[in-house]
Design a protein around this motif. Sequence first.
Motif, PDB file in Angstrom:
ATOM      1  N   ARG A 159       0.585  -1.333   0.220  1.00 28.95           N
ATOM      2  CA  ARG A 159       0.000   0.174   0.228  1.00 28.95           C
ATOM      3  C   ARG A 159       0.563   1.194  -0.561  1.00 28.95           C
ATOM      4  NH1 ARG A 159      -3.985   0.788   4.483  1.00 28.95           N
ATOM      5  NH2 ARG A 159      -2.063   0.951   6.085  1.00 28.95           N
ATOM      6  N   ARG A 163       1.667   8.895   2.575  1.00 29.18           N
ATOM      7  CA  ARG A 163       1.460   9.309   4.238  1.00 29.18           C
ATOM      8  C   ARG A 163       2.351   8.565   4.574  1.00 29.18           C
ATOM      9  NH1 ARG A 163      -3.625   7.478   3.115  1.00 29.18           N
ATOM     10  NH2 ARG A 163      -4.293   5.707   3.463  1.00 29.18           N
ATOM     11  N   ASP A 164       3.369   7.068   3.719  1.00 28.48           N
ATOM     12  CA  ASP A 164       4.150   6.050   4.366  1.00 28.48           C
ATOM     13  C   ASP A 164       5.064   6.381   3.787  1.00 28.48           C
ATOM     14  OD1 ASP A 164       1.532   5.731   6.657  1.00 28.48           O
ATOM     15  OD2 ASP A 164       0.620   4.577   4.790  1.00 28.48           O
TER      16      ASP A 164
HETATM   17 MG   LIG Z   1      -0.843   4.210   6.805  1.00 33.61          MG
END
Ligand SMILES: [Mg+2]
Length: 274
Positions: A159, A163-164
């Motif tokens: 994923r 934001r990661d």
């Molecule tokens: Mg996350």
Amino acid sequence: MPNDVVDMKNGPSLPSEDVATLLAALVSEARRVEPVSLTCGTVWIKRHGDKGRRMIVALQKAAARLLRLPFMRPSPVETAEGMVERDLRRIASYSKAGVPTAEVIYSSGRAIVLSDIAPTVHNRLRYLRDTDPAAHDRLLVFCCAELGRLHAAGLCHGRPYPRDMFIRDERLGFIDFEEEPEAVMPMQTAQARDLWLLFLQLSERAADRKTTQDRAYGAWAAAAPKAAVAELRKITRSMGRFLWLSRLIGRIHMGRDLRQFILATTYLTTMFNG
Ligand SMILES: [Mg+2]
Ligand SMILES: Nc1ncnc2c1ncn2[C@@H]1O[C@H](COP(=O)(O)OP(=O)(O)O)[C@@H](O)[C@H]1O
């Protein structure tokens, strides 16, 4: 080691006043993911729990089968302890491959404490969007190029959202390893799916969309394994089947997810067919 320093499992040592702060935060029933300020700086506690995931996973599994979209298969459901193990296992394999990730400061049965990786790519993008759109788009291209390098190293993320992600020493780093797509599909399919997921975000965010999509795809494809590129072509073909329906629904209500789907899938479909 001095008396007032506690050696945390698999990680750096912490002064005892920090241990108290950390333990207090760990036992409090606060948010699932939260920053805690220690004397050495900020750390992040992540508590793994059920998150009501079983229901969603069952639905996603059924949809993947019904629509014949194997790359939509959800990762196997894990207990909280299993999620912590998955997180630790993936952090270890990223570190081994030299890909930046957060440092594990402490882990207990259901929670994990990580070093601060801020600012995230998402935060950088938000700042650049208004101040320097060209740099904003270059950062998106960089993310795709780096995702290609990750894939070339035989890894996938599951994923890969801005934001990661973060930048360390001019390399892209990743956090949040809750998915394990390669457990339910071949690695090259999981890698192609990574690119498609990142393209959902990129296609919507890019200031100069077409140019950025071209550069970003080119950068990924130059680095990624050929098998992943071939899989992406297949995924794009199966997703392309839903474009007409998506556009039709979009005329009535264009939600954000739908818009991202249409922008990314239209681009990839045209690119592979053109
Ligand atoms: Mg996350
Ligand atoms: N180690 C960290 N350093 C900086 N920010 C973090 C860290 N861990 C989490 N965050 C922030 O919290 C958000 C949510 O954490 P994440 O691990 O992605 O959980 P989830 O997406 O499952 O809620 C991240 O997107 C990031 O913005």
